[in-house]
Design a protein around this motif. Structure first.
Motif, PDB file in Angstrom:
ATOM      1  N   GLU A   5       7.143  11.244  12.760  1.00  0.00           N
ATOM      2  CA  GLU A   5       6.903  10.704  11.424  1.00  0.00           C
ATOM      3  C   GLU A   5       6.430  11.835  10.525  1.00  0.00           C
ATOM      4  OE1 GLU A   5       4.047   7.590  11.971  1.00  0.00           O
ATOM      5  OE2 GLU A   5       5.521   6.239  12.854  1.00  0.00           O
ATOM      6  N   ILE A   6       7.133  12.008   9.417  1.00  0.00           N
ATOM      7  CA  ILE A   6       6.809  13.023   8.420  1.00  0.00           C
ATOM      8  C   ILE A   6       6.310  12.290   7.185  1.00  0.00           C
ATOM      9  CG2 ILE A   6       7.739  14.866   6.959  1.00  0.00           C
ATOM     10  CD1 ILE A   6       7.891  15.615   9.910  1.00  0.00           C
ATOM     11  N   ILE A  14       4.900  18.039   2.686  1.00  0.00           N
ATOM     12  CA  ILE A  14       4.508  17.403   3.939  1.00  0.00           C
ATOM     13  C   ILE A  14       2.993  17.534   4.063  1.00  0.00           C
ATOM     14  CG2 ILE A  14       4.658  17.465   6.457  1.00  0.00           C
ATOM     15  CD1 ILE A  14       7.542  18.531   6.103  1.00  0.00           C
ATOM     16  N   VAL A  15       2.311  16.402   4.221  1.00  0.00           N
ATOM     17  CA  VAL A  15       0.854  16.404   4.278  1.00  0.00           C
ATOM     18  C   VAL A  15       0.320  15.826   5.593  1.00  0.00           C
ATOM     19  CG1 VAL A  15       0.556  16.348   1.778  1.00  0.00           C
ATOM     20  CG2 VAL A  15       0.721  14.200   3.048  1.00  0.00           C
ATOM     21  N   LYS A  16       1.204  15.156   6.343  1.00  0.00           N
ATOM     22  CA  LYS A  16       0.785  14.525   7.584  1.00  0.00           C
ATOM     23  C   LYS A  16       1.987  14.462   8.518  1.00  0.00           C
ATOM     24  CE  LYS A  16      -0.998  10.017   9.103  1.00  0.00           C
ATOM     25  NZ  LYS A  16      -1.419   8.696   8.624  1.00  0.00           N
ATOM     26  N   PHE A  17       1.705  14.549   9.810  1.00  0.00           N
ATOM     27  CA  PHE A  17       2.761  14.588  10.816  1.00  0.00           C
ATOM     28  C   PHE A  17       2.278  13.866  12.060  1.00  0.00           C
ATOM     29  CE2 PHE A  17       4.020  16.850  14.696  1.00  0.00           C
ATOM     30  CZ  PHE A  17       5.403  16.797  14.626  1.00  0.00           C
ATOM     31  N   VAL A  18       3.147  13.029  12.619  1.00  0.00           N
ATOM     32  CA  VAL A  18       2.847  12.360  13.885  1.00  0.00           C
ATOM     33  C   VAL A  18       4.066  12.506  14.784  1.00  0.00           C
ATOM     34  CG1 VAL A  18       2.234  10.205  15.036  1.00  0.00           C
ATOM     35  CG2 VAL A  18       1.403  10.640  12.712  1.00  0.00           C
ATOM     36  N   CYS A  19       3.838  12.950  15.988  1.00  0.00           N
ATOM     37  CA  CYS A  19       4.884  13.050  16.999  1.00  0.00           C
ATOM     38  C   CYS A  19       4.368  12.293  18.215  1.00  0.00           C
ATOM     39  CB  CYS A  19       5.142  14.520  17.333  1.00  0.00           C
ATOM     40  SG  CYS A  19       6.473  14.789  18.510  1.00  0.00           S
ATOM     41  N   ASP A  20       5.098  11.255  18.621  1.00  0.00           N
ATOM     42  CA  ASP A  20       4.595  10.390  19.680  1.00  0.00           C
ATOM     43  C   ASP A  20       5.721  10.020  20.645  1.00  0.00           C
ATOM     44  OD1 ASP A  20       2.731   8.871  21.072  1.00  0.00           O
ATOM     45  OD2 ASP A  20       3.000   7.109  19.806  1.00  0.00           O
ATOM     46  N   LEU A  69      -3.238  17.461   6.580  1.00  0.00           N
ATOM     47  CA  LEU A  69      -3.718  18.603   5.812  1.00  0.00           C
ATOM     48  C   LEU A  69      -4.707  18.154   4.745  1.00  0.00           C
ATOM     49  CD1 LEU A  69      -0.324  20.466   5.377  1.00  0.00           C
ATOM     50  CD2 LEU A  69      -2.195  21.076   6.904  1.00  0.00           C
ATOM     51  N   PRO A  70      -5.637  19.015   4.379  1.00  0.00           N
ATOM     52  CA  PRO A  70      -6.593  18.656   3.325  1.00  0.00           C
ATOM     53  C   PRO A  70      -5.907  18.569   1.963  1.00  0.00           C
ATOM     54  CG  PRO A  70      -6.932  20.925   4.035  1.00  0.00           C
ATOM     55  CD  PRO A  70      -5.891  20.336   4.937  1.00  0.00           C
ATOM     56  N   ASP A  71      -6.529  17.857   1.035  1.00  0.00           N
ATOM     57  CA  ASP A  71      -5.975  17.676  -0.308  1.00  0.00           C
ATOM     58  C   ASP A  71      -6.174  18.902  -1.198  1.00  0.00           C
ATOM     59  OD1 ASP A  71      -5.167  15.077   0.258  1.00  0.00           O
ATOM     60  OD2 ASP A  71      -7.087  14.233  -0.389  1.00  0.00           O
ATOM     61  N   ASP A  72      -7.162  19.723  -0.891  1.00  0.00           N
ATOM     62  CA  ASP A  72      -7.559  20.805  -1.808  1.00  0.00           C
ATOM     63  C   ASP A  72      -6.990  22.178  -1.429  1.00  0.00           C
ATOM     64  OD1 ASP A  72      -9.022  21.046   0.499  1.00  0.00           O
ATOM     65  OD2 ASP A  72     -10.915  21.485  -0.511  1.00  0.00           O
ATOM     66  N   ILE A  73      -5.735  22.220  -1.024  1.00  0.00           N
ATOM     67  CA  ILE A  73      -5.104  23.482  -0.651  1.00  0.00           C
ATOM     68  C   ILE A  73      -4.670  24.221  -1.916  1.00  0.00           C
ATOM     69  CG2 ILE A  73      -3.123  24.520   0.521  1.00  0.00           C
ATOM     70  CD1 ILE A  73      -3.215  22.169   2.472  1.00  0.00           C
ATOM     71  N   LEU A 108       8.047   9.177   5.331  1.00  0.00           N
ATOM     72  CA  LEU A 108       7.272   8.202   4.566  1.00  0.00           C
ATOM     73  C   LEU A 108       6.543   8.894   3.432  1.00  0.00           C
ATOM     74  CD1 LEU A 108       6.379   7.434   7.967  1.00  0.00           C
ATOM     75  CD2 LEU A 108       6.769   5.377   6.667  1.00  0.00           C
ATOM     76  N   GLU A 109       6.205   8.149   2.411  1.00  0.00           N
ATOM     77  CA  GLU A 109       5.447   8.712   1.298  1.00  0.00           C
ATOM     78  C   GLU A 109       4.027   8.165   1.350  1.00  0.00           C
ATOM     79  OE1 GLU A 109       5.425   8.789  -3.550  1.00  0.00           O
ATOM     80  OE2 GLU A 109       7.329   8.545  -2.526  1.00  0.00           O
ATOM     81  N   VAL A 110       3.074   9.051   1.125  1.00  0.00           N
ATOM     82  CA  VAL A 110       1.668   8.626   1.097  1.00  0.00           C
ATOM     83  C   VAL A 110       1.134   8.691  -0.307  1.00  0.00           C
ATOM     84  CG1 VAL A 110       1.140   9.206   3.460  1.00  0.00           C
ATOM     85  CG2 VAL A 110       0.858  10.932   1.719  1.00  0.00           C
TER      86      VAL A 110
END
Length: 110
Positions: A5-6, A14-20, A69-73, A108-110
Motif C-alpha cells: 500500500e502506497i 509518498i508519505v506512508k508505506f505498508v508491505c504485508d 514520514l514526518p510532515d515537516d520535511i 491511496l490518498e491521505v
C-alpha cells in the motif's frame, strides 16, 4: 501474495508505506520475488534514514514493513526522498507486472 500500500499526500508525495504478507513464489529462503521486494524497500529506508538523515517511524516484522514520514520535511530533503520512493514504487510496479499472482499494489490518498 504480498500487499503493498502506497499512501500519497495531496501533492502526490509518498508519505506512508505498508508491505504485508509473503509473495509465495517459492519456499522461504529461495523466494526471489520476496527477496526483491524486501531488498528494495529496506535499501530505500536505509537511504532515507542513514544517507539523508531523516528521522521517521517504521515497524518491521515477519512479512511486514511499515513506515510513515514526518510532515515537516524540508523541500530539498523532500525532493531527494521523492527520488528514492518513486524509484521504489516504479520497481514494485515492474515486479508486479512480471509476477501478478504474487504482488498487489494499492495507491491511496491521505
Amino acid at each position: 501474495m504480498v500487499d503493498i500500500e502506497i499512501y500519497r499526500d495531496r501533492h502526490c508525495n509518498i508519505v506512508k508505506f505498508v508491505c504485508d504478507g509473503h509473495t509465495d513464489y517459492a519456499e522461504s529462503g529461495s523466494d526471489i520475488v520476496c527477496a526483491s521486494v524486501s531488498s528494495v524497500a529496506y535499501a530505500v529506508l536505509c537511504g532515507i534514514e542513514k544517507v539523508l538523515k531523516i528521522d521517521f517511524g517504521y515497524e518491521q516484522g515477519d512479512g511486514y514493513l511499515f513506515f510513515v514520514l514526518p510532515d515537516d520535511i524540508e523541500l530539498k530533503d523532500r525532493e531527494n526522498i521523492n527520488i528514492l520512493l518513486d524509484t521504489m514504487y516504479l520497481f514494485f510496479c515492474d515486479l508486479r507486472d512480471s509476477y501478478p499472482d504474487n504482488i498487489k499494489i494499492s495507491e491511496l490518498e491521505v
